[in-house]
Each structure stands twice: as C-alpha cells, then as structure tokens.
Enzyme design. Sequence first.
Site, PDB file in Angstrom:
ATOM      1  N   ASP A 172       0.765  -1.241   0.000  1.00 29.13           N
ATOM      2  CA  ASP A 172       0.000   0.000   0.000  1.00 29.13           C
ATOM      3  C   ASP A 172       0.806   1.309   0.000  1.00 29.13           C
ATOM      4  OD1 ASP A 172      -1.456  -2.241   0.678  1.00 29.13           O
ATOM      5  OD2 ASP A 172      -2.735  -1.233   2.115  1.00 29.13           O
ATOM      6  N   GLU A 402       1.515  -9.123  11.787  1.00 26.95           N
ATOM      7  CA  GLU A 402       1.228  -8.783  10.386  1.00 26.95           C
ATOM      8  C   GLU A 402       2.548  -8.530   9.645  1.00 26.95           C
ATOM      9  OE1 GLU A 402      -1.279  -5.375  10.082  1.00 26.95           O
ATOM     10  OE2 GLU A 402      -1.678  -5.641   7.934  1.00 26.95           O
TER      11      GLU A 402
HETATM   12  C1  GLC Z   1      -2.918  -4.739   3.715  1.00 26.97           C
HETATM   13  C2  GLC Z   1      -1.729  -5.228   2.911  1.00 26.97           C
HETATM   14  C3  GLC Z   1      -2.230  -6.133   1.810  1.00 26.97           C
HETATM   15  C4  GLC Z   1      -3.033  -7.272   2.406  1.00 26.97           C
HETATM   16  C5  GLC Z   1      -4.154  -6.748   3.314  1.00 26.97           C
HETATM   17  C6  GLC Z   1      -4.844  -7.860   4.108  1.00 26.97           C
HETATM   18  O1  GLC Z   1      -3.757  -3.940   2.957  1.00 26.97           O
HETATM   19  O2  GLC Z   1      -0.981  -4.181   2.403  1.00 26.97           O
HETATM   20  O3  GLC Z   1      -1.152  -6.615   1.050  1.00 26.97           O
HETATM   21  O4  GLC Z   1      -3.563  -8.083   1.420  1.00 26.97           O
HETATM   22  O5  GLC Z   1      -3.633  -5.840   4.237  1.00 26.97           O
HETATM   23  O6  GLC Z   1      -3.913  -8.565   4.882  1.00 26.97           O
END
Ligand code: GLC
Length: 449
Positions: A172, A402
Amino acid sequence: MNRGLRARALSVLAANDRVTYTVPSGLLYPFQWNWDSCFVALALQTVGSPSEGEDRAWRELETLTRHQWTDGMIPHIVFHTDHDGYFPGPSFWGTECSSPAGTPTSGITQPPVLGLVLEQLWSRSSQDDSARLRCRALVEAVNRWHRWFGLARDPQATGLVSILHPWEAGRDNSVDFDRALASVPITDLPAYERRDTTVVAEAERPTDDDYDRYIALVVLFRGLGWDAAALHDASPFRVVDPGFNAILLASDRALARLGPAVGHPEIGDEAARRAAIGLDALSELWSPDRGQFVCRDRRSNLLVDNASIGGLLPVLVLDRDDVRLHHLCTQIEEWLQLAPFGVASQHPADAGFDPQRYWRGPTWLITNHLLAMGLRRTGRDDLADRIAGSSRSLLERSGFAEYYDPLTGAGLGGSTFSWTAAMAIELSMPHPSPLGEVDRLGDREPPRL
Ligand code: GLC
C-alpha cells in the site's frame, strides 16, 4: 521449527477460518482478501487428513474465484458479511453493476499469486480425478484473469501491466508510490472515518494524507462505473510495478506447466506466450544504478528511482545465468546485512526507510516466501535458507504479527495474522517446493501436521 509454534499457527488459522474462506485478521480485516487467501490455501492443504486438507485448500480458492467479475477480474476483497470494522466497506465501493450477483466486492485487484499457488497445491495434491477437475476449473479462472490484465491494464500492449491503486500492489504505502500518489487530487472527498488506526498504532500505518488519496481513487473509479476500459487512461495513478509484473509472469509460467497437466494444453501455450513477452518487457524496468528493478510511472513514462522489495521480486522469473539475478542476490545480501531481521520492504540505507511503517521498511513473511521460492528455483538455496532463517527467528521472537521491524525483530500491525501463520506452516515443510517441479513433486507425500 518447534511443535509449539506450529500448533499456535494452526490455532491462528482456525480462529480466522470462516469455513469457506479465511479472513486475514478478525479485527483489522474481517473479509476475504485475494492474495491472503492464496497464501493461506498452501497451509490449509496440510491441515487434517490428506483429503480434508486438500478439500479445504481448493475450497478457499473456489470461494475467491466464484466472485470473479464477468470481465475476468478477481477482486481484492470479497465482502462475504456485513461488518463495520473496516473502511472502505461493502457499501462504499458501489460495484453492484460489475460483480456477480449476491456478494459485494471491491473494484480493484491484487497481486496475481493464484497461478503460482495453484501449481504448488497441485504438485502436493492427490492428483486424482476430483483434484484434476477442481484444479482445472481454477486454471480456467486464472487464465481469464490474466487475459483481463492484458486488456484492462496494458491497453497499449507493452507486455507490462499497470496498477491503478497502491492497494493493488499489496504494498500500500511503499515509497515507490509517493510521487504518483501525490498527483491524485483530494478535493471534494466525502467525509469518512478510518478504522485501521483504532486497532493499530498510527506510526505503523499509512498516513491520513495517503488515505485521502486512496479514497479519492475509489471515488473516481466508482464515478466511472468500474468500467475497466475507461479506468486505465482516466486514473491519475498508473504505475508499472516490477514485483506485481514478476508475480504475473511467474503465475503465467506456472499455468504453462499446469495447463497440460489438467487437460488444458491450449491454456498452457497461451500462458507461455504471455510470459515470454512479459519477461522481455520487464527489462525496461531495470536500473543499472540501483542494481535492481524499479517502478515506472506510466503517466510520465519516467522510472521511479527507488529501491523497494518490489524490485527484488523478479528473482521469481530471471534465468539462473542472467547477470541481473546476481545483482539482485547481492542486493538481498546487502539488505540483510543492514537489517538482519529482513528482508526489509525498502532499502534499509535509504532516506525513505521507516522500520515500523507498513510497507516502507518492515519485513513481511509473504515477500520472504516469494523471494525464497524464486531463489530456490535458480539454485540459490544458500540465500533462500538465510531468508527462511530470518522468517523463523521472527516467528519465534514475535509470533504471528502482520509484519516486523527488520532492525529489532519486533512484531508490528495486527497480531494474529493468517498469512503469517500460513507461512510458519509452509516453513515447517521439510522440502520447500521450488517452482517448475510439478511433475517431479507429484509423487511426493505432503507432510502432515
Ligand atoms: C494490507 C496489505 C495487503 C493485504 C491486506 C490484508 O492492505 O498491504 O497486502 O492483502 O492488508 O492482509
């Protein structure tokens, strides 16, 4: 990996299991995300009896592809339930006109790891008639998706596809996107409320300014009725990301091998042709100064002079005697020296490096997995093992975060993350499966947990 860790990984997955799909994290991301589900399917295949595991893994992916749009796009989020824990949620996207009846989805896509994952799943499956049928249907869906990429995201037929939103990269707030994102106008934004920063510290998330621009793009695309033919040229954000394109190429190569195995040799040929064209075109993203690949801003046609992990992911597709592969390996080694709990998502010596802020520095186990996969296929098991070692020490030290601080190894963001748990299970497999081994791996028993 110790058994306790494996058992904890399984309980994270169980807690996030919604029977036909898995949420990335119950609090932060309460729906189905495209590439998260793909990585999770790898782990699900090894849970329970062989037939249960296999069934659950195919089902995870079938649930995702059931929401493929009629034009071929597989969306980045499927909103299976109503839940106000995430913004922008189902009602904000306004995709009713394009998504198949029933379940709302987002209107953009995510890195196409599905083809790559399918090959791995198939290679470790029973390969009986039922597996072949299920895999065959998924191969067809992936091929439709890849065709859509060509039409909707490469209208000039350059061989490389654009992303139209930073969320599509799955990285992102990468420094790669700063400039292009800054050109997105944020006048006339509707009032909205972020939910992510109620769960995770602000310093570990994208800024409010980033968010305004993310939302502005959604509002713009919504206004264009999610018409894929209009979006590409209308979007103020059009970036050609080497990581995204390398994943697409690697998935096409996987389809090229998988097509014939499941009774679709013509899909295999089509995918092989696309991959050959794309690999050639990828060269235009090479930066000799950086010794790695970089993004190109398709609006200005300028290369983006920034070293992020996206530019290292072409290890997934380069040939072993390609000199650029050696440069990428040198980069990875250097990054690991500077930030030992890597591989960081941004060059650790760069001014833009921020070890805690999401994709501007932290280490993510799924990118470690992709890098290690790529390195193994080119015979660089030594470097793949170092990356796997770093992933293991992060898991042991900080659990199923995460993402992680690449300097200290501290866990960041959400704390019981599905794809991190899935990667822990994948790391416990005795023989990591390199790409392109579909036939050889066919007779190998998947390890049971
Ligand atoms: C965030 C990450 C993305 C992922 C999502 C759900 O947006 O940047 O890559 O798929 O979270 O984990």
